[in-house]
Design a protein around this motif. Structure first.
Motif, PDB file in Angstrom:
ATOM      1  N   VAL A   1      12.457  11.755 -24.465  1.00  0.00           N
ATOM      2  CA  VAL A   1      11.846  11.090 -25.632  1.00  0.00           C
ATOM      3  C   VAL A   1      10.649  11.254 -26.049  1.00  0.00           C
ATOM      4  CG1 VAL A   1      11.644   8.488 -26.479  1.00  0.00           C
ATOM      5  CG2 VAL A   1      13.150   9.087 -24.655  1.00  0.00           C
ATOM      6  N   GLU A   2      10.328  11.495 -27.323  1.00  0.00           N
ATOM      7  CA  GLU A   2       9.077  12.036 -27.903  1.00  0.00           C
ATOM      8  C   GLU A   2       7.816  11.313 -27.593  1.00  0.00           C
ATOM      9  OE1 GLU A   2       6.550  14.493 -29.995  1.00  0.00           O
ATOM     10  OE2 GLU A   2       8.653  14.987 -29.513  1.00  0.00           O
ATOM     11  N   GLY A   3       7.931   9.921 -27.760  1.00  0.00           N
ATOM     12  CA  GLY A   3       6.703   9.148 -27.451  1.00  0.00           C
ATOM     13  C   GLY A   3       6.147   9.467 -26.143  1.00  0.00           C
ATOM     14  N   PRO A   4       7.192   8.940 -24.991  1.00  0.00           N
ATOM     15  CA  PRO A   4       6.636   9.498 -23.509  1.00  0.00           C
ATOM     16  C   PRO A   4       6.273  10.783 -23.263  1.00  0.00           C
ATOM     17  CG  PRO A   4       8.510   7.918 -23.639  1.00  0.00           C
ATOM     18  CD  PRO A   4       8.210   8.469 -25.075  1.00  0.00           C
ATOM     19  N   TYR A   5       6.823  11.793 -24.114  1.00  0.00           N
ATOM     20  CA  TYR A   5       6.530  13.017 -23.847  1.00  0.00           C
ATOM     21  C   TYR A   5       5.052  13.239 -24.276  1.00  0.00           C
ATOM     22  CZ  TYR A   5       6.321  18.073 -25.048  1.00  0.00           C
ATOM     23  OH  TYR A   5       5.922  19.513 -25.090  1.00  0.00           O
ATOM     24  N   GLN A   6       4.808  12.761 -25.403  1.00  0.00           N
ATOM     25  CA  GLN A   6       3.138  13.032 -25.983  1.00  0.00           C
ATOM     26  C   GLN A   6       2.312  12.321 -24.837  1.00  0.00           C
ATOM     27  OE1 GLN A   6       2.314  14.918 -28.236  1.00  0.00           O
ATOM     28  NE2 GLN A   6       4.408  15.314 -28.952  1.00  0.00           N
ATOM     29  N   SER A   7       2.700  11.063 -24.449  1.00  0.00           N
ATOM     30  CA  SER A   7       2.147  10.301 -23.265  1.00  0.00           C
ATOM     31  C   SER A   7       1.464  11.147 -22.339  1.00  0.00           C
ATOM     32  CB  SER A   7       2.617   8.798 -23.161  1.00  0.00           C
ATOM     33  OG  SER A   7       2.859   8.015 -24.442  1.00  0.00           O
ATOM     34  N   ALA A   8       2.669  11.796 -21.737  1.00  0.00           N
ATOM     35  CA  ALA A   8       2.546  12.556 -20.491  1.00  0.00           C
ATOM     36  C   ALA A   8       1.586  13.659 -20.872  1.00  0.00           C
ATOM     37  CB  ALA A   8       3.878  13.198 -20.099  1.00  0.00           C
ATOM     38  N   LEU A   9       1.730  14.422 -21.968  1.00  0.00           N
ATOM     39  CA  LEU A   9       0.547  15.607 -22.390  1.00  0.00           C
ATOM     40  C   LEU A   9      -0.576  15.019 -22.520  1.00  0.00           C
ATOM     41  CD1 LEU A   9       2.551  17.329 -25.413  1.00  0.00           C
ATOM     42  CD2 LEU A   9       2.196  18.255 -23.171  1.00  0.00           C
ATOM     43  N   LYS A  10      -1.068  13.901 -23.187  1.00  0.00           N
ATOM     44  CA  LYS A  10      -2.230  13.470 -23.166  1.00  0.00           C
ATOM     45  C   LYS A  10      -2.887  12.976 -21.903  1.00  0.00           C
ATOM     46  CE  LYS A  10      -4.537   9.341 -25.326  1.00  0.00           C
ATOM     47  NZ  LYS A  10      -4.286   8.108 -25.882  1.00  0.00           N
ATOM     48  N   GLN A  11      -2.038  12.410 -21.054  1.00  0.00           N
ATOM     49  CA  GLN A  11      -2.583  11.967 -19.675  1.00  0.00           C
ATOM     50  C   GLN A  11      -2.702  13.335 -18.709  1.00  0.00           C
ATOM     51  OE1 GLN A  11      -2.822   8.612 -18.377  1.00  0.00           O
ATOM     52  NE2 GLN A  11      -4.045   9.892 -16.934  1.00  0.00           N
ATOM     53  N   VAL A  12      -2.096  14.130 -18.967  1.00  0.00           N
ATOM     54  CA  VAL A  12      -2.320  15.547 -18.079  1.00  0.00           C
ATOM     55  C   VAL A  12      -3.441  16.058 -18.435  1.00  0.00           C
ATOM     56  CG1 VAL A  12      -1.509  17.959 -17.740  1.00  0.00           C
ATOM     57  CG2 VAL A  12       0.131  15.789 -17.564  1.00  0.00           C
ATOM     58  N   LYS A  13      -3.684  16.104 -19.895  1.00  0.00           N
ATOM     59  CA  LYS A  13      -4.776  16.890 -20.537  1.00  0.00           C
ATOM     60  C   LYS A  13      -6.150  15.951 -20.266  1.00  0.00           C
ATOM     61  CE  LYS A  13      -6.682  18.605 -25.109  1.00  0.00           C
ATOM     62  NZ  LYS A  13      -6.436  18.800 -26.374  1.00  0.00           N
TER      63      LYS A  13
END
Length: 235
Positions: free
Chosen positions: A52-64
């Protein structure tokens, strides 16, 4: 909850991960689990998969934010399609229904080459996961049951098996390890489940008879007997 402080549910999943394993967390949401595992030096590399796009973006943000882009790779894709065979040793899937987790495993069977460990946390219907594991050459090595925020969760650890594990219908339903341990949480879960099943049984008794209803009544009765037998000595 964040990548420093996991929920008890995810911490239980994390505890089943061994030192130095390479992990793919499927349906990773915010990628809290893989980030936590790297930050605590349990593992050095992980993949966070999210469809899912929303959680995918959340994961990218968290890792960064955690400065872990060299250690945790976030990939967008459905289930195990984010993996190549032989890429990881451990797959975690948490926070979904048992039937959905089983479907993800079934659809991605060809991606599980090289995977030695599955850590699975279904929100409902753990029986469907246990059945899939048995049918596909996996063995249930350990299980945990816990209560958090008034919800009860089961976590299943499975490993590769050279011989097919055999479980009774009662063990499939209740969990072979959990059934042996019979913790207070286990007793609570199945006592409440029994109350609900008996309500359904009473409704069925008042319903108009039919062949399909008769079969459902038999299945329900078998389930009730298995649960009553398991919790009898603790009541």
């Amino acid at each position: 909850m964040n990548s420093n402080q996991l929920s008890q549910r995810l911490k239980t999943v994390a505890d089943f991960v061994g030192e130095g394993e390479t992990v793919a967390d499927i349906g990773s949401d915010h990628a809290y689990l893989p980030c936590y595992l790297v930050k605590t030096n349990k593992i050095s590399n992980a993949i966070a998969g999210e469809v899912v796009e929303g959680p995918y973006q959340s994961a990218l943000k968290q890792v960064k934010e955690d400065e872990l882009t060299e250690h945790v790779e976030v990939r967008k894709g459905n289930g195990l399609t984010v993996l190549s065979p032989g890429e990881v040793t451990t797959v975690t899937i948490a926070g979904m229904g048992g039937p959905l987790i089983s479907e993800i495993l079934e659809n991605g069977k060809n991606r599980l080459e090289g995977v030695q460990k599955l850590i699975l946390q279904p929100n409902i219907s753990a029986i469907s996961i246990r059945q899939w594991l048995l049918d596909n050459g996996w063995e249930i090595k350990d299980e945990k049951i816990l209560e958090e925020d008034r919800k009860i969760y089961e976590v299943i650890l499975a490993g590769r098996s050279s011989e097919r594990q055999t479980l009774s219908q009662q063990e499939l339903l209740l969990g072979p390890v959990l059934l042996k341990e019979k913790s207070a949480v286990f007793i609570d879960k199945w006592t409440n489940e029994l109350i609900q099943l008996k309500k359904i049984q009473n409704q069925m008794e008042r319903a108009e008879a039919s062949p399909s209803l008769s079969e459902k009544k038999n299945q329900l009765e078998q389930k009730i007997i298995m649960i009553e037998e398991a919790i009898r000595w603790n009541r």
